[in-house]
Enzyme design. Sequence first.
Site, short mmCIF file in Angstrom:
data_model
loop_
_atom_site.label_atom_id
_atom_site.label_comp_id
_atom_site.label_asym_id
_atom_site.label_seq_id
_atom_site.Cartn_x
_atom_site.Cartn_y
_atom_site.Cartn_z
N PHE A 63 0.83 -1.21 0.00
CA PHE A 63 0.00 0.00 0.00
C PHE A 63 0.86 1.26 0.00
O PHE A 63 0.46 2.29 0.52
CB PHE A 63 -0.97 0.00 1.19
CG PHE A 63 -1.72 -1.29 1.35
CD1 PHE A 63 -2.57 -1.73 0.36
CD2 PHE A 63 -1.57 -2.06 2.50
CE1 PHE A 63 -3.25 -2.94 0.49
CE2 PHE A 63 -2.24 -3.26 2.64
CZ PHE A 63 -3.08 -3.71 1.64
N ILE A 118 2.96 -6.88 -5.93
CA ILE A 118 2.70 -6.73 -4.49
C ILE A 118 1.34 -7.30 -4.10
O ILE A 118 0.83 -7.04 -3.02
CB ILE A 118 2.83 -5.27 -4.02
CG1 ILE A 118 1.80 -4.36 -4.71
CG2 ILE A 118 4.23 -4.77 -4.25
CD1 ILE A 118 1.76 -2.94 -4.10
N ILE A 153 -9.42 -2.52 -19.68
CA ILE A 153 -9.22 -3.41 -18.53
C ILE A 153 -8.56 -4.69 -19.02
O ILE A 153 -9.09 -5.38 -19.89
CB ILE A 153 -10.58 -3.71 -17.85
CG1 ILE A 153 -11.22 -2.41 -17.33
CG2 ILE A 153 -10.40 -4.72 -16.72
CD1 ILE A 153 -10.40 -1.65 -16.31
N ASN A 180 -7.71 -7.38 -17.11
CA ASN A 180 -8.25 -8.58 -16.44
C ASN A 180 -9.37 -8.09 -15.53
O ASN A 180 -9.11 -7.41 -14.53
CB ASN A 180 -7.14 -9.28 -15.66
CG ASN A 180 -7.64 -10.51 -14.90
OD1 ASN A 180 -8.69 -10.47 -14.26
ND2 ASN A 180 -6.89 -11.60 -14.98
N LYS A 185 -11.19 -9.47 -13.38
CA LYS A 185 -11.20 -9.93 -11.99
C LYS A 185 -10.16 -9.22 -11.12
O LYS A 185 -10.47 -8.73 -10.04
CB LYS A 185 -10.98 -11.44 -11.94
CG LYS A 185 -11.03 -12.02 -10.53
CD LYS A 185 -10.82 -13.52 -10.51
CE LYS A 185 -12.09 -14.26 -10.91
NZ LYS A 185 -11.92 -15.73 -10.85
N GLU A 207 -4.78 2.59 -6.99
CA GLU A 207 -5.06 3.46 -5.86
C GLU A 207 -6.44 4.09 -5.90
O GLU A 207 -7.01 4.44 -4.86
CB GLU A 207 -4.00 4.57 -5.81
CG GLU A 207 -2.61 4.04 -5.53
CD GLU A 207 -1.54 5.08 -5.80
OE1 GLU A 207 -1.05 5.66 -4.84
OE2 GLU A 207 -1.20 5.30 -6.98
MO1 MOS Z 1 1.41 3.33 -3.97
S1 MOS Z 1 0.86 4.52 -2.40
O1 MOS Z 1 1.95 4.24 -5.19
O2 MOS Z 1 1.99 1.90 -3.54
#
Ligand code: MOS
Length: 702
Positions: A241, A467, A594, A596, A598, A669
């Site tokens: 995040f 991530i 888009i 994907n 999901k 984000e």
């Molecule tokens: Mo983000 S706040 O660009 O991982």
Amino acid sequence: MTATQAPTTTGVQGRTEIGVGINRVDGPLKVAGQAPFVNDFAPDNVCHGALVQSTIAAGRIARIDTAAASAAPGVIEIISHLNAPALADPTITPPPPFQNQAISHHGQYVALVLAETPEQATDAADLIDVAYHRTDPLVDPSDPRAVPEENVFDTDTDTDRGDPDAGFAHADVVIDAEYSTAENTNSPLGLFATTAWWDGDIVTVRDATQGPMSTSKGLAKTFGLPESAVRVLAPYVGGGFGAGLRLWPHIVAAVMAAKMVRRPVSVVLTRPQMFTGIGHRPPSKQRIRIGATSGGTVTAVEHLSTVTTSMNDGTYETITDGTNSGYDFAHLRTRDRHVRLNVPSPGAMRAPGEAPGNFAIETAMDELAVALGIDPIELRMRNYANVNPANGYRWSSKALDECYRRGAALIGWADRNPEIGSMREGHWRIGYGTAGVSFFWWQPPCTAEVTLRADGTAAVRAATTDIGTGTYTVMGQLAAELLDIPVPAVTVELGDSQLPSAAGAGGSGLTAALGNAIADACSQINARRSVAAAGSGVAGDIRVIGTSKPPEPDEVQLSPSGAFAARFVKVRVDADLGVIKVDRVVSVVDAGRILNEKTARSQIVGGTVGGIGHALLERTLTDTDTGRIANATLGDYLIPVNADVPQLDVEFVGGPDRYNGIGVKGVGEIGLVGVAAAIGNAIFHATGVRLRDLPFTLDRLL
Ligand code: MOS
């Protein structure tokens, strides 16, 4: 298990097309516990570090007594400013650990204890006795000694457009209000950790970074090494995040320690250390003045913001950008200021700047709509920015109007009674609210290596990481379609700084950056395939490097747009107790093409849950006497649980974006942005109480 285990696509059925919501290719590895996260991997002979933290927020270390800790079982070494090697370049911020006696925040690392086991290291760390010369800390942003500073860093975001003072003079209605947002702490499930080991002058680091290359470059600079001598591995990251975007002191500490003891060193942060050591969303105070004609044309806007940062940071959060480009505001003044406090370094937290700034301006727009007696959506449409007001260029894509139309239809906006405080369901007051979001554009330069093998399989390699957003999956899908081969025939290898140079996972920019690099590589391969098909050669594997570098707006006379969204919320508020329940959130998002359905939807759903936390729950509390964070556990720092999360509807509208070849915009984000304002606006509709301070705790309604 190897250090970098790339997911395979076994189990993904057949050929798919871009956009289809196939399951994550790394899902099976993760649910089977076979994806090596940073602290799942122990090199031979590893030793374990426990960090000792300062118990004052300002002053100096007077004395460190390590005698008892040194004698404790299993202890190998204790590192502090007394014996830490000088760094080649200690200028990076946040500052690297153990360079001198100065203390600038509570929880600053003062020592690292290395032992054979994590338990022995933790136990010995408790035996270290530190004496301090304490000075009076500055931890309250409203302290008169905390003087707002102008932006002295490289991006000056202050805006002066048109003549705001004349605009206010022509206004029929002026809203003038102050807003505040709380400090929030990124709380990824995966504890941040670093394992480092040296082979001669080459160091390898496993870390929970979002940017293997930026961490590698930062370490190379700090330790005076060539970039080729630092290899950062981050194949799987347990969430970030934004917390994984800076070179945090524990990373430097682990690398330093491994060199000193000539053994691999593993440092895993504790949950409380996650509150002091890997950044946070700083609290903000904002003032907005907004003037409009009785017909709903905004004549002037002023948006002033002050956030906090640490005493020695080289960056701070600017939060008025969304106001700069979100509407057709001809007369605008924005200022972003910061105050320095004895607090830990802030960092990016999902939609830094955008989330707190949007809360203020989208609440102010709702206040203006109420004052003018105009529907909040209609007011937004009357001030719609068809071109980027900052440079006058057409947007590369913008379907925000369609987001409002579709969202209004889904939530039943026209069926509500717009009169404030008029709606009830039994005991509950009912309210509907909306907010718009115009997210910024960001596409860093990037490369990717793509290999098409003679057997019809392909490999994608790039020095970024996934991530948890779906990068492994989506990039495999993209390469498969562009090379016209099945998805299971593509392997995606990420998470190693020595792979071909790539952007980090941040700023909602990786899909465009890496995706366009892959598209470039695939088109090179396809060109060579067609030459081969025409009979002039190229047998065997074809390996190419693709690049992506977006044009300048002036070159293409187009303003690159980020994603847009409209949020619609229905809340219920207990008239007697002030309890706020979010009943439904509708999110309609223009994120271009888009890749994907999901994984994109999951980003919006996850972001919306974060937005509910931002609105109702999350608040990092600092004791103003000591500078200690008072709620640094997941028992005390509240984040949404299942019972806080209602029906979440997500729809995507709009077409491919024109600025980049593959037509995508970021979804990482934007899912968080606008939720807080929409909830607050709904609470106002339900109750007539205007909340301007996050989080909206029930005491504010009583
Ligand atoms: Mo983000 S706040 O660009 O991982």
